[in-house]
Motif scaffolding. Sequence first.
Motif: not given
Length: 236
Positions: A89-91, A93-95, A98-101, A174-178, A197-201, A215-217
Amino acid sequence: MEKLQQLYEGKAKKVYATADPDLVIVSYKDDATAFDGLKKGTILGKGAINNQMTNFLMQKLAAAGVPTHFVEELNERETVVKKVSIVPLEVIIRNVSAGSFAKRYGVKEGIVFDSPSFEFSYKNDDLHDPLMSEYHAVALKLATWEEIELIRKYAFQVNDFLKAELLACGVTLVDFKLEFGKTSDGTIVLADEISPDTCRFWDARTGEKLDKDRFRRDLGNVEGAYQEMARRLMGR
Ligand code: UDP
């Protein structure tokens, strides 16, 4: 501690066995992928930065009460960690939206949430990591309710800690994946990495992106953003 045979090669890391069956060595690569591996590239120096930033943050998180897989940094891109079976499971959290949200709900990026959001994605490349409810995760026996409660508690602790740590460096989290794993005795620990790689700063003042979205954009100065985050967080 020496690397024995390679056990696994992922998109950004390789994992090697060691003489101790409960320990493995992760080796961070400079390879970058995005959009389900469709976009490929190299971010020079990324492996070293992600390794060192992950270890720096995981040691602080362990001190703050979040158990992690971290054992010992070997060199700039290699670390000894506890061997775990990853909970698939990719966990996330978003504050801030952004992105897929933003895409899923048709809203702009940059909406600051009154309280953080929590979600799971099912870690499955063939299915493109679909959003998954905790009921579905339990139904599929990916985790028990007790494990999900623990993972949620740890993830919010990580958010509180990281948000404050970054704000002190002039960065908005902004958000991150754990990802979490289970050790041989069944303990749930924080695993994988915490990095650009796994957070938005976002720079707290200018909003400049200091993460893998460069990199993505194709925003340019990707290496510079990773270096800037390393400098701000770890002073190097
Ligand atoms: N993320 C990640 N790996 C993934 C998907 C997302 O590390 O496979 C991170 C991503 O960098 C961001 C957060 O999780 O910090 C939320 O990502 P989102 O769901 O918005 O997906 P994306 O826009 O990256 O496709």
